[in-house]
Design a protein around this motif. Structure first.
Motif, PDB file in Angstrom:
ATOM      1  N   UNK A 299       0.838  -1.199   0.000  1.00 28.02           N
ATOM      2  CA  UNK A 299       0.000   0.000   0.000  1.00 28.02           C
ATOM      3  C   UNK A 299       0.875   1.252   0.000  1.00 28.02           C
ATOM      4  N   UNK A 300       1.941   1.223   0.787  1.00 29.44           N
ATOM      5  CA  UNK A 300       2.848   2.374   0.845  1.00 29.44           C
ATOM      6  C   UNK A 300       3.445   2.664  -0.532  1.00 29.44           C
ATOM      7  N   UNK A 301       3.850   1.611  -1.223  1.00 24.74           N
ATOM      8  CA  UNK A 301       4.423   1.789  -2.556  1.00 24.74           C
ATOM      9  C   UNK A 301       3.389   2.346  -3.535  1.00 24.74           C
ATOM     10  N   UNK A 302       2.185   1.779  -3.512  1.00 27.41           N
ATOM     11  CA  UNK A 302       1.134   2.246  -4.424  1.00 27.41           C
ATOM     12  C   UNK A 302       0.731   3.679  -4.114  1.00 27.41           C
ATOM     13  N   UNK A 303       0.706   4.045  -2.815  1.00 24.91           N
ATOM     14  CA  UNK A 303       0.355   5.415  -2.456  1.00 24.91           C
ATOM     15  C   UNK A 303       1.427   6.386  -2.955  1.00 24.91           C
ATOM     16  N   UNK A 304       2.688   5.986  -2.860  1.00 24.47           N
ATOM     17  CA  UNK A 304       3.758   6.835  -3.388  1.00 24.47           C
ATOM     18  C   UNK A 304       3.634   6.987  -4.899  1.00 24.47           C
ATOM     19  N   UNK A 305       3.245   5.907  -5.579  1.00 22.75           N
ATOM     20  CA  UNK A 305       3.048   5.996  -7.023  1.00 22.75           C
ATOM     21  C   UNK A 305       1.872   6.906  -7.362  1.00 22.75           C
ATOM     22  N   UNK A 306       0.821   6.863  -6.547  1.00 25.06           N
ATOM     23  CA  UNK A 306      -0.314   7.762  -6.764  1.00 25.06           C
ATOM     24  C   UNK A 306       0.101   9.214  -6.533  1.00 25.06           C
ATOM     25  N   UNK A 307       0.904   9.452  -5.495  1.00 23.46           N
ATOM     26  CA  UNK A 307       1.412  10.807  -5.258  1.00 23.46           C
ATOM     27  C   UNK A 307       2.301  11.258  -6.408  1.00 23.46           C
ATOM     28  N   UNK A 308       3.055  10.334  -6.960  1.00 19.19           N
ATOM     29  CA  UNK A 308       3.874  10.660  -8.119  1.00 19.19           C
ATOM     30  C   UNK A 308       3.001  11.098  -9.294  1.00 19.19           C
ATOM     31  N   UNK A 309       1.911  10.378  -9.527  1.00 20.92           N
ATOM     32  CA  UNK A 309       0.999  10.749 -10.614  1.00 20.92           C
ATOM     33  C   UNK A 309       0.366  12.112 -10.360  1.00 20.92           C
ATOM     34  N   UNK A 310       0.026  12.390  -9.102  1.00 20.42           N
ATOM     35  CA  UNK A 310      -0.555  13.698  -8.776  1.00 20.42           C
ATOM     36  C   UNK A 310       0.450  14.810  -9.074  1.00 20.42           C
ATOM     37  N   UNK A 311       1.699  14.594  -8.730  1.00 18.74           N
ATOM     38  CA  UNK A 311       2.718  15.610  -8.973  1.00 18.74           C
ATOM     39  C   UNK A 311       3.049  15.715 -10.455  1.00 18.74           C
ATOM     40  N   UNK A 312       2.969  14.606 -11.165  1.00 19.08           N
ATOM     41  CA  UNK A 312       3.148  14.670 -12.613  1.00 19.08           C
ATOM     42  C   UNK A 312       2.037  15.485 -13.258  1.00 19.08           C
ATOM     43  N   UNK A 313       0.823  15.384 -12.704  1.00 19.77           N
ATOM     44  CA  UNK A 313      -0.277  16.218 -13.194  1.00 19.77           C
ATOM     45  C   UNK A 313       0.027  17.690 -12.939  1.00 19.77           C
ATOM     46  N   UNK A 314       0.546  18.009 -11.750  1.00 22.07           N
ATOM     47  CA  UNK A 314       0.923  19.396 -11.457  1.00 22.07           C
ATOM     48  C   UNK A 314       2.003  19.869 -12.427  1.00 22.07           C
ATOM     49  N   UNK A 315       2.989  19.020 -12.684  1.00 22.45           N
ATOM     50  CA  UNK A 315       4.063  19.394 -13.603  1.00 22.45           C
ATOM     51  C   UNK A 315       3.519  19.595 -15.017  1.00 22.45           C
ATOM     52  N   UNK A 316       2.564  18.765 -15.417  1.00 23.83           N
ATOM     53  CA  UNK A 316       1.970  18.912 -16.746  1.00 23.83           C
ATOM     54  C   UNK A 316       1.195  20.219 -16.853  1.00 23.83           C
TER      55      UNK A 316
END
Length: 492
Positions: free
Chosen positions: A164-181
């Motif tokens: 779960x910790x790994x998947x949550x970090x990946x979800x946070x990564x996607x959220x930040x990639x959205x911000x970067x986009x």
């Protein structure tokens, strides 16, 4: 105590005895030790009165709608349209939703799984060979079976928690990639608008040069017929006119392609791009520029924070690999009934139940799990190195744009002085031509020099605007005060 209650109690006791999750607990990478972006401190004011000064303001927050600092309603509208309709943002938002759903799905494994089944069947026993299956000795019968199955895997060594910790970090990564986009998209629209304004102004100046060159050539033709100009003078002027005309199609091509880019950024086909709408006169150069310290940049840049989440996910994957080498526990319980009568499935004599538990430990796999753990550890080292690379790249972006803005300020000041000097020369030449002291050809040459100086000033002005937008982007644009407070709280 009823069987299903015993099973639930067993699962609860096992879960309560679970130890800490194995593997490394995530530690945020240390903030860079650097205290400034450039090798030497830049002046607090960039540019002078003629070059439009800009103040570097420390700890100035950047508004979410940072593009409004350029003071153009048309630009604000374009950016908002792009943020609302760009398909790349839609794709990034869908990727974020997918990652969030994966986290929710994995969290569900913290709880038991229950399944209900009902199976009716019509059967005939082979009584010539086997005894009847029913106590009634009936050969033909309909059997109704209903059953509840409960299974649970206690997270004793934190396998699920690390997952779960790994998947949550990946979800946070996607959220930040959205911000970067979003940041990249807004910056691309701003740069395209500045480029359109610059190209339109350069086209106007080039057309003026062509007009002046054409007039000069006509005058030289007349002078050549009267014997006051040589054929070489005419040929030189024809060459100058041809060179001026040659520059125009390239500028027009860039303008049309830039308009296509603006349309696509806004989620529209090029045919719906609309008429040009940006002028340099309607784009304001911000009087102040934000300047954060290097330690804040890692909190502000979405790409840096996304790289950090990759490190977090890789750290959790090491725990997953280690937990997979330890015993795996499983509990299951079933309760049901079976009868030839639907209404009698759960009478005392027709009820069945079972409780089961298992422990599984891999004892020999030719080192597969060990090597998977080592691979996860290598992936953690890789993501940490990639994070450091992203941080260094972010520092370079800021330093490059600061040096560029400093150079732009000096270039624009010089180009503005040159344009003003050319304008004065043109004005004086015009007065002399009216008094008969110089010919029309001298006036045309002065006009050409002025238009060339104007083009140089236009290019310098556009570069200053573009690099200002680049600095805001390099600092992580859209850095509001509320976000700064939240990030500061998370860092402690």
């Amino acid at each position: 105590m009823k069987p299903w209650r015993r099973a639930a109690l067993w699962a609860a006791l096992t879960a309560s005895c679970a130890g800490c999750a194995v593997g490394p607990d995530y530690q945020r990478p240390a903030a860079p030790a650097s205290t400034q972006f450039t090798r030497e401190a830049l002046p607090a004011t960039l540019g002078d009165d003629t070059g439009h000064p800009q103040q570097l303001v420390s700890d100035q927050t950047i508004a979410q709608t940072w593009w409004q600092v350029f003071g153009s309603d048309a630009l604000n509208d374009r950016v908002q349209r792009a943020l609302a309709h760009n398909p790349d943002l839609d794709a990034a938002q869908a990727a974020l939703r997918q990652a969030q759903e994966n986290v929710a799905a994995q969290r569900a494994t913290f709880f038991p799984t229950a399944q209900v089944s009902y199976s009716p069947s019509r059967q005939r026993d082979a009584v010539g060979t086997l005894s009847p299956a029913l106590t009634s000795n009936a050969t033909y019968y309909t059997l109704h079976t209903a059953q509840l199955n409960i299974s649970y895997a206690p997270d004793v060594f934190g396998l699920n928690r690390r997952t779960v910790e790994s998947l949550q970090a990946q979800a946070d990564n996607q959220r930040l990639q959205l911000e970067a986009a979003r940041l990249s998209l807004a910056a691309n629209v701003v740069n395209a608008a500045i480029q359109e304004a610059s190209l339109r102004a350069q086209i106007q100046a080039t057309e003026a040069v062509i007009t002046a060159q054409t007039r000069a050539l006509a005058i030289l033709h007349d002078q050549a017929r009267l014997g006051y100009a040589s054929a070489m003078d005419v040929a030189a002027q024809e060459s100058a006119l041809a060179q001026a005309r040659q520059a125009l199609p390239g500028l027009q091509k860039q303008l049309e392609q830039n308009r296509d880019l603006l349309a696509v950024l806004c989620g529209e086909p090029p045919a719906q791009g609309g008429a040009p709408e940006f002028d340099l006169e309607h784009l304001t150069l911000p009087a102040s520029l934000p300047m954060s310290v290097p330690s804040q940049l890692v909190e502000q840049r979405p790409d840096v924070r996304a790289a950090e989440e990759n490190v977090h996910a890789a750290s959790a994957e090491v725990g997953v690999a280690l937990a997979n080498r330890l015993p795996q526990f499983a509990l299951s319980a079933s309760y049901g009934g079976s009868s030839t009568s639907f209404t009698r499935m759960f009478t005392d004599d027709n009820v069945f139940w079972a409780l089961a538990g298992s422990v599984t430990q891999t004892v020999f796999d030719f080192g597969a799990l060990k090597h998977k753990q080592r691979a996860a550890e290598a992936a953690l080292q890789q993501s940490a190195a990639q994070y450091r690379s992203v941080v260094l790249g972010a520092f370079q972006n800021v330093a490059d744009t600061l040096y560029a803005i400093d150079a732009d300020a000096r270039t624009l000041a010089a180009a503005t002085d040159a344009e003003r000097a050319a304008q004065r020369t043109l004005d004086l030449t015009g007065k002399q031509q009216q008094l008969g002291y110089v010919g029309a050809l001298v006036l045309i040459n002065a006009q050409q020099a002025y238009e060339q100086a104007r083009i140089a000033r236009i290019q310098a002005q556009a570069a200053r605007l573009s690099d200002t937008a680049a600095l805001i982007q390099a600092l992580g644009g859209g850095w509001s005060e509320s976000q700064a407070s939240a990030q500061a709280a998370n860092s402690h």
